[in-house]
Design a protein around this motif. Structure first.
Motif, mmCIF file in Angstrom:
data_model
loop_
_atom_site.group_PDB
_atom_site.id
_atom_site.type_symbol
_atom_site.label_atom_id
_atom_site.label_comp_id
_atom_site.label_asym_id
_atom_site.label_seq_id
_atom_site.Cartn_x
_atom_site.Cartn_y
_atom_site.Cartn_z
ATOM 1 N N SER A 438 0.792 -1.217 0.111
ATOM 2 C CA SER A 438 0.068 0.050 0.032
ATOM 3 C C SER A 438 0.926 1.231 -0.104
ATOM 4 C CB SER A 438 -0.908 0.216 1.202
ATOM 5 O OG SER A 438 -0.093 -0.034 2.522
ATOM 6 N N VAL A 439 0.334 2.299 -0.623
ATOM 7 C CA VAL A 439 0.944 3.525 -0.625
ATOM 8 C C VAL A 439 1.041 4.392 0.689
ATOM 9 C CG1 VAL A 439 1.121 5.748 -1.928
ATOM 10 C CG2 VAL A 439 0.746 3.818 -3.453
ATOM 11 N N LEU A 440 2.314 4.827 0.886
ATOM 12 C CA LEU A 440 2.215 5.719 2.352
ATOM 13 C C LEU A 440 2.453 6.924 1.962
ATOM 14 C CD1 LEU A 440 4.604 3.428 4.697
ATOM 15 C CD2 LEU A 440 2.093 3.268 4.516
ATOM 16 N N GLU A 441 3.323 7.561 0.993
ATOM 17 C CA GLU A 441 3.261 8.899 0.809
ATOM 18 C C GLU A 441 3.767 8.911 -0.787
ATOM 19 O OE1 GLU A 441 6.399 12.481 2.330
ATOM 20 O OE2 GLU A 441 6.061 10.430 3.340
ATOM 21 N N ALA A 442 3.438 10.146 -1.456
ATOM 22 C CA ALA A 442 3.957 10.824 -2.525
ATOM 23 C C ALA A 442 5.307 11.578 -2.389
ATOM 24 C CB ALA A 442 2.953 11.051 -3.408
ATOM 25 N N LYS A 443 6.028 11.608 -3.311
ATOM 26 C CA LYS A 443 7.242 12.632 -3.254
ATOM 27 C C LYS A 443 7.558 13.079 -4.488
ATOM 28 C CE LYS A 443 9.766 10.288 0.712
ATOM 29 N NZ LYS A 443 9.589 11.741 1.502
ATOM 30 N N GLY A 444 8.016 14.519 -4.615
ATOM 31 C CA GLY A 444 8.699 15.044 -5.957
ATOM 32 C C GLY A 444 8.833 16.547 -5.563
ATOM 33 N N ASN A 445 9.120 17.160 -6.669
ATOM 34 C CA ASN A 445 8.957 18.641 -6.400
ATOM 35 C C ASN A 445 7.839 19.073 -6.962
ATOM 36 O OD1 ASN A 445 11.446 18.959 -4.978
ATOM 37 N ND2 ASN A 445 12.472 18.349 -6.998
ATOM 38 N N ASN A 446 7.740 19.561 -8.409
ATOM 39 C CA ASN A 446 6.506 20.175 -9.140
ATOM 40 C C ASN A 446 5.819 18.792 -9.707
ATOM 41 O OD1 ASN A 446 7.250 22.628 -8.634
ATOM 42 N ND2 ASN A 446 8.750 22.718 -10.225
ATOM 43 N N ARG A 447 6.096 17.758 -9.667
ATOM 44 C CA ARG A 447 5.566 16.529 -10.282
ATOM 45 C C ARG A 447 5.915 15.355 -9.385
ATOM 46 N NH1 ARG A 447 9.267 13.656 -13.384
ATOM 47 N NH2 ARG A 447 11.123 14.817 -14.010
ATOM 48 N N LEU A 448 5.146 14.208 -9.589
ATOM 49 C CA LEU A 448 5.633 13.209 -8.909
ATOM 50 C C LEU A 448 6.814 12.225 -9.231
ATOM 51 C CD1 LEU A 448 4.502 10.749 -6.914
ATOM 52 C CD2 LEU A 448 3.671 9.623 -8.842
ATOM 53 N N GLU A 449 7.879 12.095 -8.482
ATOM 54 C CA GLU A 449 9.012 11.580 -8.727
ATOM 55 C C GLU A 449 9.246 10.089 -8.050
ATOM 56 O OE1 GLU A 449 11.821 14.482 -7.686
ATOM 57 O OE2 GLU A 449 11.072 15.840 -9.253
ATOM 58 N N ALA A 450 8.410 9.784 -7.008
ATOM 59 C CA ALA A 450 8.592 8.593 -6.398
ATOM 60 C C ALA A 450 7.575 8.448 -5.385
ATOM 61 C CB ALA A 450 9.848 8.316 -5.228
ATOM 62 N N ILE A 451 7.251 7.123 -4.741
ATOM 63 C CA ILE A 451 6.265 6.690 -3.821
ATOM 64 C C ILE A 451 6.657 5.857 -2.934
ATOM 65 C CG2 ILE A 451 4.408 6.916 -5.476
ATOM 66 C CD1 ILE A 451 4.458 4.117 -6.079
ATOM 67 N N LEU A 452 6.483 5.911 -1.734
ATOM 68 C CA LEU A 452 6.924 5.171 -0.479
ATOM 69 C C LEU A 452 5.592 4.320 -0.323
ATOM 70 C CD1 LEU A 452 8.191 7.496 2.162
ATOM 71 C CD2 LEU A 452 9.371 6.421 0.542
ATOM 72 N N VAL A 453 6.075 2.849 -0.409
ATOM 73 C CA VAL A 453 5.059 1.724 -0.123
ATOM 74 C C VAL A 453 5.502 0.869 0.957
ATOM 75 C CG1 VAL A 453 4.114 -0.171 -1.577
ATOM 76 C CG2 VAL A 453 4.779 1.882 -2.674
ATOM 77 N N LYS A 454 4.602 0.476 1.748
ATOM 78 C CA LYS A 454 4.483 -0.476 2.737
ATOM 79 C C LYS A 454 4.123 -1.692 2.148
ATOM 80 C CE LYS A 454 3.497 -1.491 7.507
ATOM 81 N NZ LYS A 454 2.965 -0.750 8.781
ATOM 82 N N ASP A 455 5.284 -2.951 2.654
ATOM 83 C CA ASP A 455 4.825 -4.340 2.761
ATOM 84 C C ASP A 455 4.196 -4.779 3.949
ATOM 85 O OD1 ASP A 455 4.765 -7.082 2.294
ATOM 86 O OD2 ASP A 455 6.684 -7.268 1.219
ATOM 87 N N SER A 456 2.941 -4.888 3.953
ATOM 88 C CA SER A 456 2.514 -5.343 5.187
ATOM 89 C C SER A 456 2.911 -6.960 5.855
ATOM 90 C CB SER A 456 0.927 -5.193 5.259
ATOM 91 O OG SER A 456 0.455 -6.105 4.344
ATOM 92 N N GLN A 457 3.450 -7.718 5.016
ATOM 93 C CA GLN A 457 3.862 -9.087 5.528
ATOM 94 C C GLN A 457 5.036 -8.663 6.454
ATOM 95 O OE1 GLN A 457 3.951 -10.894 1.518
ATOM 96 N NE2 GLN A 457 2.797 -12.370 2.649
ATOM 97 N N ASN A 458 5.995 -7.916 6.111
ATOM 98 C CA ASN A 458 6.955 -7.664 6.763
ATOM 99 C C ASN A 458 7.393 -6.235 7.391
ATOM 100 O OD1 ASN A 458 7.877 -6.519 4.633
ATOM 101 N ND2 ASN A 458 9.176 -8.419 3.660
ATOM 102 N N ASP A 459 6.449 -5.519 7.133
ATOM 103 C CA ASP A 459 6.799 -3.936 7.734
ATOM 104 C C ASP A 459 7.632 -3.071 6.983
ATOM 105 O OD1 ASP A 459 4.416 -4.014 9.301
ATOM 106 O OD2 ASP A 459 5.369 -4.823 11.047
ATOM 107 N N GLN A 460 8.185 -3.923 5.646
ATOM 108 C CA GLN A 460 9.388 -2.984 4.999
ATOM 109 C C GLN A 460 8.664 -1.893 4.515
ATOM 110 O OE1 GLN A 460 11.235 -5.762 2.304
ATOM 111 N NE2 GLN A 460 12.657 -4.332 1.599
ATOM 112 N N ILE A 461 9.428 -0.686 4.583
ATOM 113 C CA ILE A 461 9.272 0.578 3.524
ATOM 114 C C ILE A 461 10.088 0.456 2.438
ATOM 115 C CG2 ILE A 461 8.899 2.613 3.649
ATOM 116 C CD1 ILE A 461 6.940 1.271 5.730
ATOM 117 N N LYS A 462 9.403 0.540 1.330
ATOM 118 C CA LYS A 462 10.172 0.810 0.103
ATOM 119 C C LYS A 462 9.920 1.971 -0.743
ATOM 120 C CE LYS A 462 9.179 -4.449 -0.781
ATOM 121 N NZ LYS A 462 8.375 -5.376 -1.610
ATOM 122 N N THR A 463 11.099 2.277 -1.332
ATOM 123 C CA THR A 463 11.044 3.602 -2.414
ATOM 124 C C THR A 463 10.848 3.114 -3.806
ATOM 125 O OG1 THR A 463 12.001 4.946 -0.813
ATOM 126 C CG2 THR A 463 11.874 5.788 -2.868
#
Length: 557
Positions: A438-463
């Motif tokens: 699931s998506v946790l946060e959107a990142k970027g300056n004037n446009r989307l550049e990356a998303i932070l995503v959580k894997d709920s199976q192991n609580d790992q946060i991915k970019t």
């Protein structure tokens, strides 16, 4: 002086000469021989001709031939051609020269890629003019590709206003061409010719007439492209609010059975289903069809029976006075009727995570698979959602993107997606399903550049680096404007038939019809109705059936 003739967009032959007699004579001879196939545009100076050429470009006209005098004050023929061919590089070029200017003409063959030069006088034209022009035009015609004649939208890719306009045009079946100001030379040219170079205010919309609209609203654009936004009558037998499959079906059946019918749609006919890139389980279409195709067919059918379709137009309130149901629109106009069908459908539910709203229209999109797919070529695309709409979008993006990742909260797609789509996704090499993500946060300056995503199976946060996130996470009804009039459930869906509260007053002797709301003569169909089955075929069925209840209600009015 420049002569411009208004009419069909024939390819143009541009003639430039500062001698009025020569200009009139050459234009006369050309019009006599070619006027049925080409538009003859004449100008008495290079500067004026250049302005005319820029205006022809703005109006999406095509120039087949420049026929230009060499010796003119202010701007010679060669100087004019040097600038003009930058605008129409495929046009043929010929100089009109006196004998003393032949050396300049020969020199310009290398500098401006001159195709021919003609000596004055050219009498008789049958021998000295037409054969040369015929040869040049035949050569041009062999390589000619017609200029796009529709609406042009100029902007950068990350403009939310531009995305909104392009999505509006696409969903309303209005042909348009998008030109990226950052990467397209023609876009930069057109902005200059439109007088917006020094202070470009984008998006800039160019109409086929050459008229420009700077940051127009969808309603302003709709009026300019010929869409109907106002009703022609104050009273109708049937008013339908919403133009999705249910509303369109009701419109077709109502009008075909003699009811004076108007349909009000705030965005585009087809509703949420109209954004689907492929519907493969709709009866009668074994190879499937897109939502836009379904909407186009239904709109054509409805208009053939005389339905008025108001787009974009929005209902803001309704009231009942005696036997009349009166609806107020966003422009404060009112329409009255004896019967009303509410078929507003639903809107995509918004994702509520940090920064996501900031990039809506600039990398984050709700639906819009068809509008943005081409821009995602060779990129990584992320789709959020596990229902059919998300699967259809992923399949569509797989034709363009290098990789499509579907982020699903649950363990798989099987709970909410049709099996045929699951099978197609599994067989598509560049689609990857990420369960428990699931998506946790959107990142970027004037446009989307990356998303932070959580894997709920192991609580790992991915970019994940990406410029494109498409969200399909369920739907909500837009029914707040019905407060105090129409009974709804806690989520805003409209109660009908036996679901309406038993304690609510009912003023008629007859029983409430199956699809009737708590207000007599006001019905609800499709996705906006409480307890409805969220399928296109179901919505079409409800819209069709509802018309029979409308007839029975009208019989008692």
């Amino acid at each position: 002086m420049v002569e411009k003739r208004v009419g069909a967009k024939k390819p143009a032959i541009v003639v430039v000469d500062d001698d009025p007699a020569v200009l009139q004579a050459i234009a006369r001879d050309l019009r006599q021989q070619y006027g049925d196939r080409f538009r003859i545009v004449r100008a008495d100076s290079g500067a004026i001709a250049l302005e005319a050429v820029q205006q022809l470009k703005l109006r999406s006209n095509t120039i087949a031939l420049f026929l230009v005098d060499q010796r003119m004050p202010g701007m010679s023929g060669v100087e004019f051609l040097t600038e003009a061919i930058a605008i129409f590089p495929l046009a043929k070029r010929a100089l009109l020269t006196a004998y003393a200017d032949t050396n300049a003409a020969i020199d310009s063959i290398n500098h401006t890629q001159l195709d021919y030069y003609l000596l004055k006088p050219w009498d008789p034209p049958e021998e000295k003019l037409y054969p040369v022009v015929d040869d040049l035009l035949h050569d041009w015609q062999a390589k000619f590709k017609p200029e796009f004649q529709g609406v042009k939208v100029i902007s950068d890719r990350w403009s939310p206003d531009s995305h909104h306009l392009r999505d509006f045009l696409a969903r309303n079946q209005v042909p348009y061409r998008w030109l990226d100001i950052e990467n397209n030379h023609e876009a930069q040219q057109l902005v200059t010719y439109a007088g917006e170079k020094n202070n470009p205010c984008l998006p800039l919309v160019l109409l086929p007439s050459g008229e420009k609209l700077v940051k127009p609203s969808p309603a302003e654009l709709a009026q300019q492209v010929g869409m109907q936004t106002e009703a022609t009558k104050p009273f109708y037998d049937l008013v339908i609010v919403g133009g999705g499959p249910a509303g369109l079906a009701a419109a077709v059946y109502g009008a075909s059975e003699g009811l004076r019918t108007v349909m009000i749609e705030r965005e585009a006919p087809g509703g949420q289903a109209g954004t689907s890139s492929r519907i493969e389980n709709y009866l009668g279409f074994p190879v499937g069809l897109s939502g836009s195709d379904l909407a186009r067919r239904a709109v054509t059918q409805a208009k053939r029976f005389g339905v008025e379709i108001l787009t974009p137009q929005e209902a803001t309130s309704i009231r009942v006075e005696d036997n009349y149901r009166i609806i107020t629109l966003s422009d404060r106009s009112e329409i009255s009727c004896h019967a009303m069908i509410l078929a507003m459908g639903v809107s995509w539910r918004r994702l509520t995570v940090p920064q996501i709203d900031r990039f809506t229209g600039a990398g984050v999109y709700y639906g819009a698979a068809q509008t943005e797919a081409e821009a995602c070529r060779d990129e990584d695309v992320y789709v959020v959602g596990g229902a059919n709409s998300a699967g259809q979008a992923a399949m569509h993006f797989s034709k363009y993107a290098s990789r499509v990742r579907i982020l699903v909260r649950g363990e798989s797609l099987t709970k909410s997606m049709s099996q045929y789509l699951i099978d197609q996704i599994e067989d598509t090499a560049n689609i990857e399903v990420l369960p428990f993500h699931s998506v946790l946060e959107a990142k970027g300056n004037n446009r989307l550049e990356a998303i932070l995503v959580k894997d709920s199976q192991n609580d790992q946060i991915k970019t994940f680096d990406t410029n494109s996130l498409f969200i399909f996470i369920g739907a909500t009804p837009s029914t707040d404007w019905l407060d105090g009039v129409i009974e709804r459930d806690e989520r805003g869906f409209i109660y009908t038939g036996p679901d309406v509260g038993k304690d609510l007053p009912w003023p008629l002797e007859r029983d409430r019809f199956l699809l009737e709301t708590n207000m007599p003569g006001i019905f609800a169909v499709g996705d906006v109705r409480h307890g409805s089955i969220k399928r296109v075929a179901s919505g079409v069925g409800e819209g069709s059936i509802c018309v029979q209840f409308v007839h029975r209600h009208l019989a008692d009015v």
